[in-house]
Design an enzyme around this catalytic site. Sequence first.
Site, PDB file in Angstrom:
ATOM      1  N   VAL A  58       0.881  -1.270  -0.072  1.00  0.00           N
ATOM      2  CA  VAL A  58       0.327  -0.094   0.121  1.00  0.00           C
ATOM      3  C   VAL A  58       0.713   1.144   0.173  1.00  0.00           C
ATOM      4  O   VAL A  58       0.637   2.333  -0.665  1.00  0.00           O
ATOM      5  CB  VAL A  58      -0.957   0.049   1.416  1.00  0.00           C
ATOM      6  CG1 VAL A  58      -1.803   1.158   1.381  1.00  0.00           C
ATOM      7  CG2 VAL A  58      -1.950  -1.106   1.042  1.00  0.00           C
ATOM      8  N   ASP A  81       2.100  31.823 -40.472  1.00  0.00           N
ATOM      9  CA  ASP A  81       1.846  32.413 -41.736  1.00  0.00           C
ATOM     10  C   ASP A  81       1.709  33.938 -41.406  1.00  0.00           C
ATOM     11  O   ASP A  81       1.971  34.403 -40.155  1.00  0.00           O
ATOM     12  CB  ASP A  81       0.369  32.237 -42.140  1.00  0.00           C
ATOM     13  CG  ASP A  81      -0.086  32.618 -43.550  1.00  0.00           C
ATOM     14  OD1 ASP A  81       0.864  33.341 -44.371  1.00  0.00           O
ATOM     15  OD2 ASP A  81      -1.216  32.626 -43.651  1.00  0.00           O
ATOM     16  N   GLU A 138      -1.916   6.222  -5.277  1.00  0.00           N
ATOM     17  CA  GLU A 138      -3.388   6.099  -5.696  1.00  0.00           C
ATOM     18  C   GLU A 138      -3.696   7.326  -6.540  1.00  0.00           C
ATOM     19  O   GLU A 138      -4.603   7.154  -7.388  1.00  0.00           O
ATOM     20  CB  GLU A 138      -4.028   5.776  -4.526  1.00  0.00           C
ATOM     21  CG  GLU A 138      -3.926   4.512  -3.697  1.00  0.00           C
ATOM     22  CD  GLU A 138      -2.969   4.630  -2.527  1.00  0.00           C
ATOM     23  OE1 GLU A 138      -2.393   5.857  -2.631  1.00  0.00           O
ATOM     24  OE2 GLU A 138      -2.755   3.610  -2.017  1.00  0.00           O
TER      25      GLU A 138
END
Length: 927
Positions: free
Chosen positions: A288, A335, A293
């Site tokens: 864990v 451009d 998580e």
Amino acid sequence: MQGEQSVQAAAALDPEERVELLLRDLRSTRTGLTAREAARRLVHYGPNMLRRRGGRRWPGELARQFTHPLALLLWAAALLAWWAGIIAVALAVVVVIVVNAAFAFVQEMQAERAVEALAAYLPERAKVLRDGQELVVDAVDLVPGDVLVVEEGDRISADARLITGGVEVDLSALTGESMPAYRSAELTDVHVPLLQARDLVFSGTVCTEGEGRALVFATGMHTELGRIAALSERVEREVSPLESQVRRVAWLIALIAMVTGLAFLPIAVYGAKLPFHDAVVFAVGLLVGNVPEGLLPVITLALALGVRELVRRGAVVKRLSAVETLGSADVICTDKTGTLTENRMHVAIVWTTAGLHHLADADSAAGSADNAALAALAAVMARCNNARSPTDNPDGTATGDPTELALLEAAGRLGHAMSPADRERGRLRQFHFDPVLKLMSTVDERDHGMWTHTKGAPEAVIPLCSRIQQGDASTLPLTEDARRQVGEQVDALARQGLRVLAIAQRRMDAATPPASRAEAEQDLTLIGLAAMADPPRPEVAEAVAHCHHAGIRVIVVTGDHALTAAAIARQAGIGSPHLRVVNGDELDRMPEDELDRLLRHHRELIFARCSPEAKLRIADALRAEGHVIAMTGDGVNDAPALRRADIGVAMGRSGTDVAREAATMVLTDDNFATIVTAVEAGRRIYDNIRKFIYYIFAHTTPEVTPFLVFALGGGAIPLPLTVMQLLAFDVGTETLPALALGRERAEPGLMDRPPRPRSEGVIRGSMLLRAWLFLGVICAVLQMAGFFTVLVHAGWHPGDPTGPGTPLHHAYQQATTMTFLGMIAGQIGTAFAARTDHASLRSIGVFTNPLLLWGIGFELALAALFIYAPPFQHLLGTAALTPAMVALVVPFPFVVWGADELRRWLLRLRRARGPAKANPGEAVVRR
């Protein structure tokens, strides 16, 4: 019921029947519907949109949250705890899995809706005839019976039957065929499949050439595209490169955690002589503790928030993955017209053999009637034109190309205003503007004759001319000397930053219009020149300066004259006195290796009179050199280059539907400065993703350390942190600060850094070292110091029992609570340390991220609830702390943050003492 009958009636139509019968069945006319009738039909038929089958997508998305590698790791921990009989821990881990899956599912669905909602910022538009007038409406408002006006670059928004004109259509969205297909009102096909009928056009396809009018016979789900869409149950969500990297890291973390847990299990049992129950608790804690998580849901949400933020800044990003790419762009190919300039063109000067004529003068129209060349110039500008002035449209807005709008206005000032109806009445044929030929022509009936009217680039029009018109209506041969004088005049106007067009005409003796443009565009008479002013946007110079500091090259790729482009570029701050300008003809003759050398050794270039094919070649060459490029474009033929670029940038206002479809990002304001803003936002978002990944990883060492101490103590040291407390820390206190770091402001100097290399991953070794072995170790030492301080103060010695019923049990509970609170305190210090990678916290401000302050306030309130509320004390094994114990923890955040602040200060000091930093505007970005 009436709506259903209308839909059924539309489905029963035969679009291949004669036009007159189709008009009758649709109760329409060649001039379209009235606005009131269209509104009624919209109620009956419904909006012209595809209904997605999204209802069944959520179960699969939710299931995916339970099967990603980090979730699988937690499932293993739960099974291990259940097998060992630790039911409470097993249930708690399952709760963690469910909470994380629900959170991730909600965030991903919100992110998906955020991306889908971007379509509302750029709704597809369609030009239709309503009440006999051309109107631009939302494509969703099209109904059967409408008459569509289809022009080059338009995305066709409904299935329709051509009633006038001819167009080439890209049917690849429906048939997969890459070559455009010709469709014409004059080609009537019956008894063939609809997609093969040469007089029909379909929703979702694109007009690549020509123009025409088409009668809508199907909308929405009744179109061919709708039928195809109905076959698709779901569309796979695109996984961004960033998410792929993070998932690979997640699998690595899962592997490390699994190997660590399984390896230490026998060590705990046989080496440390722990009971099997305690060894399993230790293994579960390792599993864990190694699981970040909140990693995946936080990244997804951060990307989605970044996309929405860019929308507010004027850049609609169509993919989450583009946010990552923006941060590493090191070349912008832009451009000129509309991007560097305001795209508010007006004709400033016209030239004929009689001399220059300044239209800004109050008496600009005076004398034009007496000057045959000026009158002819105005006539051609008005007729060789498809724009509509505000007075020509019912809604009072101008429609059309900005260049043509400027010419139309100039024609009116010269006394030759013409309504669209008169223009259409006299038009016999049109040869649309060709970006390769750089000219446009119309064949019109006027003055009891048939005339060709031509406008375009001087170098394209003048070679087609054999004569030149004088002010008294006579013409003279266009000799070489005359051509040279005209060329000098073109250059003189271009040096002023003016865009120059040549205007020509020819009266034809034939009885029928010419069959080809080559036949029409020959033996022309040059009338004069129109020079248009389009000033640079005021914010562009500052944006270009930001690019220079950020190590980003700016390359101008334009179809305009070289001198005009160079003048505008220098006004915008692009280039040096030795700025290299490459003409389109020169580029066409240039070998690939020479082009590569040119791009390698010149930071800023201007490619003038460039065709769209040249844009694609430039994009390929830059990518081959390893650059990450953003390429702007607005035309149909710009689509290949936009697709090839890492970030294709289309113009939202002036761009065609084809360009917007091909692009990755669409500028809602057509502004170069917005590209730079988007790059800066992309860098900031990417930095913030790294910050909260670092923040999450920094907690791994403090979470694992208590279990290592417990195992290595061989039973002499009680478990400093229970698994339930660890789960409460992971689920309850970590996520909100991580989300807040995703909204962090940019660090000072963000745009002074060179672009991120393409190959650089989101997770670097230095970041892991800083997280695991620097701040992680400091946090672990502090929390263990708090644990042992409480135990020793209560009289504990190694090996003393601390279980329930023993004198030291309450002190042990307070000690584990100190570990828990120490972890939270270290987490707060880590959150502030993670806010910057290089700069000091003072430089960005302690209170400049209010969301982080709210997140810290929430986790402190939650910690108080876990520590002092009796139900949580019973669940988590915590105990109330004394004020002295809490006071011991108060300095922890400052120690953690202060250590990292010192580290960053030493790094800045070392860099300052290193070699002098090169000018970012002159540095070459190496790949």
